[in-house]
Motif scaffolding. Structure first.
Motif, PDB file in Angstrom:
ATOM      1  N   GLN A 108      32.428 109.263 -25.568  1.00 53.25           N
ATOM      2  CA  GLN A 108      31.652 108.835 -26.731  1.00 53.25           C
ATOM      3  C   GLN A 108      32.439 107.959 -27.700  1.00 53.25           C
ATOM      4  OE1 GLN A 108      28.814 111.507 -28.479  1.00 53.25           O
ATOM      5  NE2 GLN A 108      28.965 112.936 -26.781  1.00 53.25           N
ATOM      6  N   LEU A 109      33.619 108.420 -28.133  1.00 56.02           N
ATOM      7  CA  LEU A 109      34.382 107.607 -29.083  1.00 56.02           C
ATOM      8  C   LEU A 109      34.870 106.316 -28.439  1.00 56.02           C
ATOM      9  CD1 LEU A 109      35.582 107.186 -31.881  1.00 56.02           C
ATOM     10  CD2 LEU A 109      37.568 108.522 -31.159  1.00 56.02           C
ATOM     11  N   PHE A 110      35.412 106.407 -27.240  1.00 57.34           N
ATOM     12  CA  PHE A 110      35.898 105.201 -26.566  1.00 57.34           C
ATOM     13  C   PHE A 110      34.757 104.211 -26.330  1.00 57.34           C
ATOM     14  CE2 PHE A 110      36.339 102.941 -22.486  1.00 57.34           C
ATOM     15  CZ  PHE A 110      37.351 102.067 -22.851  1.00 57.34           C
ATOM     16  N   LYS A 129      29.215 101.421 -37.140  1.00 57.47           N
ATOM     17  CA  LYS A 129      28.622 102.616 -37.744  1.00 57.47           C
ATOM     18  C   LYS A 129      28.694 103.796 -36.786  1.00 57.47           C
ATOM     19  CE  LYS A 129      24.374 104.374 -39.895  1.00 57.47           C
ATOM     20  NZ  LYS A 129      22.946 104.108 -40.195  1.00 57.47           N
ATOM     21  N   GLU A 130      28.472 103.518 -35.498  1.00 57.75           N
ATOM     22  CA  GLU A 130      28.533 104.591 -34.497  1.00 57.75           C
ATOM     23  C   GLU A 130      29.960 105.115 -34.344  1.00 57.75           C
ATOM     24  OE1 GLU A 130      27.301 105.618 -29.873  1.00 57.75           O
ATOM     25  OE2 GLU A 130      26.954 103.595 -30.664  1.00 57.75           O
ATOM     26  N   VAL A 131      30.948 104.224 -34.396  1.00 57.72           N
ATOM     27  CA  VAL A 131      32.349 104.670 -34.326  1.00 57.72           C
ATOM     28  C   VAL A 131      32.641 105.647 -35.457  1.00 57.72           C
ATOM     29  CG1 VAL A 131      34.763 103.969 -34.544  1.00 57.72           C
ATOM     30  CG2 VAL A 131      33.203 102.611 -33.138  1.00 57.72           C
ATOM     31  N   HIS A 132      32.195 105.314 -36.667  1.00 58.14           N
ATOM     32  CA  HIS A 132      32.443 106.198 -37.813  1.00 58.14           C
ATOM     33  C   HIS A 132      31.702 107.520 -37.666  1.00 58.14           C
ATOM     34  CE1 HIS A 132      35.015 103.723 -40.281  1.00 58.14           C
ATOM     35  NE2 HIS A 132      34.258 102.668 -39.991  1.00 58.14           N
ATOM     36  N   GLU A 133      30.527 107.497 -37.052  1.00 55.48           N
ATOM     37  CA  GLU A 133      29.802 108.750 -36.808  1.00 55.48           C
ATOM     38  C   GLU A 133      30.584 109.632 -35.840  1.00 55.48           C
ATOM     39  OE1 GLU A 133      26.015 107.428 -35.415  1.00 55.48           O
ATOM     40  OE2 GLU A 133      25.260 106.941 -37.427  1.00 55.48           O
ATOM     41  N   LYS A 134      31.161 109.029 -34.810  1.00 54.43           N
ATOM     42  CA  LYS A 134      31.956 109.793 -33.830  1.00 54.43           C
ATOM     43  C   LYS A 134      33.244 110.316 -34.467  1.00 54.43           C
ATOM     44  CE  LYS A 134      28.946 108.751 -30.660  1.00 54.43           C
ATOM     45  NZ  LYS A 134      27.874 109.716 -30.351  1.00 54.43           N
ATOM     46  N   LEU A 135      33.880 109.504 -35.310  1.00 60.32           N
ATOM     47  CA  LEU A 135      35.099 109.960 -35.990  1.00 60.32           C
ATOM     48  C   LEU A 135      34.801 111.123 -36.931  1.00 60.32           C
ATOM     49  CD1 LEU A 135      36.827 106.543 -36.767  1.00 60.32           C
ATOM     50  CD2 LEU A 135      37.731 108.351 -35.279  1.00 60.32           C
ATOM     51  N   LYS A 136      33.649 111.096 -37.570  1.00 60.78           N
ATOM     52  CA  LYS A 136      33.247 112.199 -38.447  1.00 60.78           C
ATOM     53  C   LYS A 136      33.058 113.483 -37.643  1.00 60.78           C
ATOM     54  CE  LYS A 136      29.796 113.617 -41.867  1.00 60.78           C
ATOM     55  NZ  LYS A 136      28.483 113.312 -42.491  1.00 60.78           N
ATOM     56  N   VAL A 137      32.434 113.364 -36.476  1.00 62.17           N
ATOM     57  CA  VAL A 137      32.254 114.525 -35.594  1.00 62.17           C
ATOM     58  C   VAL A 137      33.621 115.077 -35.173  1.00 62.17           C
ATOM     59  CG1 VAL A 137      31.429 115.278 -33.322  1.00 62.17           C
ATOM     60  CG2 VAL A 137      29.988 113.818 -34.748  1.00 62.17           C
ATOM     61  N   LEU A 138      34.549 114.181 -34.826  1.00 64.13           N
ATOM     62  CA  LEU A 138      35.891 114.602 -34.429  1.00 64.13           C
ATOM     63  C   LEU A 138      36.607 115.290 -35.577  1.00 64.13           C
ATOM     64  CD1 LEU A 138      38.181 114.635 -32.335  1.00 64.13           C
ATOM     65  CD2 LEU A 138      38.829 112.347 -33.133  1.00 64.13           C
ATOM     66  N   GLU A 139      36.522 114.726 -36.780  1.00 69.17           N
ATOM     67  CA  GLU A 139      37.154 115.323 -37.963  1.00 69.17           C
ATOM     68  C   GLU A 139      36.627 116.735 -38.199  1.00 69.17           C
ATOM     69  OE1 GLU A 139      39.550 115.479 -41.491  1.00 69.17           O
ATOM     70  OE2 GLU A 139      39.549 113.993 -39.867  1.00 69.17           O
ATOM     71  N   GLU A 140      35.308 116.884 -38.130  1.00 68.88           N
ATOM     72  CA  GLU A 140      34.707 118.209 -38.339  1.00 68.88           C
ATOM     73  C   GLU A 140      35.062 119.161 -37.204  1.00 68.88           C
ATOM     74  OE1 GLU A 140      30.596 117.225 -38.764  1.00 68.88           O
ATOM     75  OE2 GLU A 140      30.811 116.566 -40.867  1.00 68.88           O
TER      76      GLU A 140
END
Length: 232
Positions: A108-110, A129-140
């Protein structure tokens, strides 16, 4: 030099993040290997023979037996060489968590970052925007699953998840320079950025990282080809 009865040959491409992650796993384990540089525009007969399904690198050949796909190769390395640092946790639940997040990063992130590379204009804005959504999921996910702040398996031991995040985000400055967008922000993603910083400062990881300037050239070329293909 590896003994003939335990010969390791890695067919890869120096600029490939998938090759980089296998090399890092081999270095963490302290395994000697021979590296064969593949030209993916003119694939060798050996690569096509060893990986007839995907016809891609990396392929690890152990005593003449090929193993393809970077994540599969890393698990094979960990299961075959049990001495030295473990790349996956012994506990089945912890191991399942590592596999889950490695898959999330890999698929997903890649893919989201790659979408930024091959688009421009509004399409690229959506991809960013999708990259930032994936990074937010990873952070959480780090906050919820790893109370210590990062998924190091045993203290400072580099494991599978560390290797995958290094391969995808380790060159984020190169990606940001080529694409003109900023992905990693310490205020938005403190756990992710702290984890990555700790990893990329390790001598073993520094040794495996690709030179910034050479990667810039490769990414620029990939982007130009992708954009040209999209308008063809």
């Amino acid at each position: 030099m590896a003994r003939e009865e335990n010969k390791m040959v890695l067919h890869g491409m120096w600029a490939s993040l998938f090759t980089e992650r296998v090399e890092l796993a081999l270095k963490v384990k302290g395994i000697e290997y021979e590296f064969v540089e593949e030209d993916l525009t003119n694939k060798s007969e050996a690569l096509l023979r060893y990986n007839p399904v995907h016809k891609k690198a990396p392929v690890l050949v152990h005593n003449g037996k090929p193993i393809a796909e970077s994540l599969v190769i890393i698990e094979y390395i960990d299961e075959t060489w049990k001495e030295g640092p473990r790349l996956l946790p012994q506990d089945p639940h912890e191991r399942a968590k590592v596999r889950f997040w490695a898959s999330f990063l890999h698929q997903q992130l890649f893919e989201a970052i790659f979408s930024v590379l091959k688009t421009d204009g509004k399409a690229q804005e959506r991809a960013v925007k999708e990259v930032h959504e994936k990074l937010k999921v990873l952070e959480e996910g780090i906050n919820g699953n790893y109370a210590g702040g990062s998924p190091f398996i045993n203290g400072d031991n580099v494991g599978l998840l560390d290797i995958v995040v290094c391969s995808i985000l380790g060159a984020h400055k190169t990606q940001e320079e080529v694409l003109g967008v900023k992905f990693l922000d310490h205020e938005k993603y403190p756990r992710v950025t702290s984890w990555l910083k700790a990893l990329t400062e390790l001598p073993l990881v520094k040794e495996a990282m690709r030179p910034h300037e050479k990667l810039v050239g490769v990414l620029q070329l990939k982007r130009a080809r992708a954009l040209k293909s999209a308008t063809a």
